[in-house]
Structures are given as structure tokens and as C-alpha cells.
Design an enzyme around this catalytic site. Structure first.
Site, short mmCIF file in Angstrom:
data_model
loop_
_atom_site.label_atom_id
_atom_site.label_comp_id
_atom_site.label_asym_id
_atom_site.label_seq_id
_atom_site.Cartn_x
_atom_site.Cartn_y
_atom_site.Cartn_z
CB SER A 147 -1.05 -0.08 1.15
OG SER A 147 -2.01 0.95 1.01
CG ASP A 223 -7.26 -3.00 -2.00
OD1 ASP A 223 -7.93 -2.20 -1.41
OD2 ASP A 223 -6.24 -3.41 -2.13
CG HIS A 256 -5.52 -2.45 1.22
ND1 HIS A 256 -5.06 -2.42 -0.07
CD2 HIS A 256 -5.14 -1.64 2.21
CE1 HIS A 256 -4.10 -1.40 0.17
NE2 HIS A 256 -4.17 -0.93 1.53
#
Lengths: 277, 277
Positions: A147, A223, A256
């Protein structure tokens, strides 16, 4: 350097270390896994940069990297995501301030006093571990991240040609200049001049001619940040236009979280190991 | 039954579920991993009982079981270690009360109101998951656990002949009647009559004739609780005298943490899978 813990794990040593950082002017904590092979000789180093809200502990607890690192003979270094402690600037929200350093050197007040994660992860931390752990082969490095840390891995690798043989990322922010998380953070840390942002934007760096020798990205198809914050299609287009080879996979159904990261961790580490041999 | 989360992980589903327990008269939370094979047919079930201070979350975050379970086609069930919530009795110290249910049905006040983890893990929880998840093959079960949960796994298996094809444990308390943790907990939960303790003491059960079809125990050689609380030599002697086959390994340098558990998790799961086929 204070060794907080040094625990036998998967045949290697899982260390957690705190030291006073010159870059951030705070204590900083990182984790380092030394595989069993480090007892007998030099081992390649994979640096993992974490995402928003994380410390070194998230990947250390939930990343499931040790088994693969022990099998492949890789060291694994996981720094924190921001300076922390008394007097360190913070703000409302988890996408700026503590846990949200974005791997930049802030130029704006009050952030510029401590938010110097770029200097920390590119200079100070590698110099420290190289000096303290001679078993690390600093000539055989890879970098990855998740991320915000995927953003960090991409930008650090793109701006240090020759240092990393491979770079990968899990659900990275690829174009922070073009998405809400990045626009908010960069406005605060780097100011309103968007030209200054380009040095910390992977897509802009690739458009500007930067390259990496090997690039692998996985994103989860479920996600929730995919369309608004991650936008892997921007990386795909930039790589395509630039002739930068990219191995991009969208993994249907994955979110995620560290369930996604840990699921594909073994793949990423094996891929790096091939390039580090 | 409330599904708190249901996340794709290593190709399977990692669930966290809360339900109102009849046994403990409290809400209880457990985690259940369904491997990808559960989409296509019945899968064996491995129950994992956790140690002192833990909830379902410790092994779910740090146990590193999903990769192996997905490869081997095993479901993995991890209950909490005690009742929790308003009105549930507790006491000073982490070795009694919340997080320290010891897998018994307490007979002493105030514990007897809620501390009924024996009924919970042997009856209520298996019945619940069998009813809610038809993919679980309840005729192909194994059980394992860590520390206090190793004690739980051993005693549950020894007292349910025919239910489990294999039992293993990581750093188990094998003779709670003879060690400080067990003496303290059993005095509070079961009272002063040591005869009542024997039904929850693996060494006493083996001495009394109970057997399991396959038994594997690992302990860390650097476990700080080894000599005072775990005392694997007592299990070894009881098994030797009783003709109970035991695969016991002391792993040099390993401590009592999830670094030890996760290191040997893949071994234990492969060993169970062989016996569950």
C-alpha cells in the site's frame, strides 16, 4: 542500538531493534529477520516498507515471511512508517501524521522537523544494518512493500538505480499525485508545488525516464481502495508507454489486508530470490 | 451466529464468528479457516486450543497455519480460552480468570457460573460448526494446542476415544496437578479435592489407562516454563510406562512464543494430515 528481542524463529533470528535516528531525530524501531544461512555467510537483503497505520510489527506478526526467507536464505528488514514519540507532529485522521510518513522528507512545517522517512529508509537504516550485521550482502538487495509502503518501494527503487535487483509491491499506491491519500499527504508534507511531488510518484518517475530491472505488482480484486487510491492501471499504462517490463496480477477476491499480503508473500520472496542469486 | 469477518486467505476463507454460548452463558468468539478444498467436498478438521492470555486472535494472526491448511485441505478451528464479558469472574494475575479457562467445567463459585470451557470445546462448539459448515468432516478430526491449550488438547483427546485420529501439542502443560499453574487454577476452579483434578491431567489420565491413537509433542529447549510448568519428562515417563507411543522433540533454542509455534506448525499439520487421510 538496543536489541528489544532476538528470538529463534524458523531456524533464523527475528530481531526487533530500537535506535536513535539522526534522520527523524526520534527513536525508531525496526525488525530484521536473519535466516539460518546468515550464520555461515552473506545473505541478500529484502527491505519491506509497510502501509498506513502500521509499525514494523504488522508484517512481523502477520506477514508470514519467515518460512520462505529461511528456505531461500533471505534477510528481511521492516522499518516503521513514521517517526513517533513526544513532540512529533500529528493530525486528525490515519492518513497523515503518525503511521503515515509516506517515505518522503517533509519540507513543510511542522512536519519537516521529524518526517524524514526518505532519508531514513534510503540512507540511515541501510547504513546502520550494514554496519551492525556484516552477514547482510548489501550488494544483493531487493525491496517490496504494501500500500503506502508499495509506493515507498517503487519510488525508492526507481530513484536508486543499481541498488535493487528487483522491486515488488502488494497493492501499492502507484500515483500519489493523482489520488486522495497522496494529494492530502503531499500537500501537507511537501507543499502546494506539484512539481516537487513528482520525485515521489512512481508513475511520474517512470514517465520521466526512471527504470527498475524487475518489477512485480499484485493487487486484490476485492480491495476497497483499488479504484480510488491504488489505480494499478496508471502504473500499467506508464510502464507500457515507457517499455518498463511489469508483472502485474489482479488476484480475484482478495482484499487489502495482511490476508492478501501473506497469501502472496511466498511468491514474491521466491521471485526476488531468483533475481538475487 | 454472527460472522464478524470472512476473508479470502491462501485460497480459503478465514472466518471469525461470535455466538451466544449455552455452555458459558456468554458470547464466545472463535476463528475457523476453511481451505479451498471445502468448496468441493468434505475436509478434515483440526481444532487448536490456545494458551494462557490468548484469544482466538493470537494463533489466527501469528500461527502461520493457513498456507499448510490450504495445501493439505484441512479446516482449522480456534476457540477462545475463557468466557469474557460483563459479570464474568476474574482475578488478579494472568494465570487464572479471563484468558485462563484451562478447558475445565468449574465446580467452585464464582467460576462455575461461566467457566465451562470443557463443555464448550468438547460439545457445544463442535456441534455448532458441524451444523453450520456441512463441509467439515466431523469423522476426520485432529486436535492440537499450545501451552494451556496443549493441556486442553491432550485431555480432550484422551477422554474422547475414537473422536480424534491424532493429537499434538506445542509446549503443553502435561501434568497440571503437579505444577504451579495447574495447582493454582484447579484449586480455584475445581476445589481442593485432588481426585477431581485427575480427569483434567494428561499424565494422570494416561496412568489411568486412557490412550490416543497418535501423539506428537514439541517443546522449545529455551522455553522459560519448561522445567517448572511444562515438565515434558512426566509425559514421557507416563507414556513409556503405559505403552502409549509418543513422538516428543525438544527443539534447541526455541522459546514459548508464537515464533516457536509457527516454526513447527507446518510439521504438525502435515503429521495430522497423514493420519486424517
Amino acid at each position: 542500538m538496543q536489541v528489544g528481542s532476538d528470538i529463534l524463529s524458523h531456524g533464523g533470528r527475528q530481531l526487533v531493534i530500537t535506535h536513535d535516528s539522526t534522520a527523524t531525530a526520534t527513536p525508531m524501531t525496526f525488525s530484521l529477520f536473519l535466516p539460518p544461512q546468515a550464520e555461515r555467510g552473506a545473505v541478500p537483503l529484502v527491505t519491506y516498507l509497510s502501509g498506513l497505520t502500521c509499525t514494523h510489527a504488522n508484517v512481523t506478526d502477520k506477514g508470514e515471511y519467515r518460512r520462505s526467507c529461511a528456505e531461500l536464505g533471505l534477510a528481511f528488514l521492516a522499518p516503521d512508517t513514521s517517526p513517533r514519540g513526544e513532540g512529533v507532529a500529528d493530525a486528525e485522521g490515519w492518513d497523515i501524521g503518525l503511521g503515515a510518513g509516506f517515505y518522503i522528507d517533509a519540507t513543510e512545517m511542522p512536519w519537516s522537523a521529524n518526517y524524514r522517512m526518505w532519508s531514513y529508509v534510503t540512507d540511515e537504516l541501510p547504513a546502520l544494518v550494514a554496519a551492525e550485521f556484516p552477514a547482510l550482502d548489501m550488494g544483493a538487495q531487493a525491496i517490496t512493500g504494501h500500500s503506502m509502503g508499495g509506493h515507498g518501494a517503487l519510488t525508492v527503487a526507481l530513484r536508486h538505480p543499481g541498488r535493487f535487483r528487483s522491486v515488488s509491491a502488494f497493492a501499492p499506491i502507484v500515483a500519489p499525485s493523482q489520488v486522495p491519500w497522496g494529494e492530502k499527504a503531499f500537500s501537507h508534507y511537501l507543499g502546494a508545488d506539484r512539481d516537487a511531488w513528482r520525485a515521489h510518484d512512481a508513475v511520474a518517475l517512470i514517465e520521466g525516464g526512471a527504470r527498475v530491472p524487475a518489477l512485480k505488482v499484485d493487487v486484490g480484486g476485492a480491495d476497497p481502495f483499488l479504484e480510488r487510491e491504488l489505480r494499478p492501471e496508471l502504473l500499467e499504462a506508464a510502464c507500457h508507454n515507457a517499455g518498463q517490463r511489469l508483472e502485474l496480477a489482479v488476484r480475484p477476491g482478495y482484499d487489502h489486508s495482511y490476508h492478501f499480503v501473506s497469501t502472496f508473500m511466498a511468491d514474491h520472496l521466491a521471485w526476488h530470490a531468483e533475481r538475487l542469486r
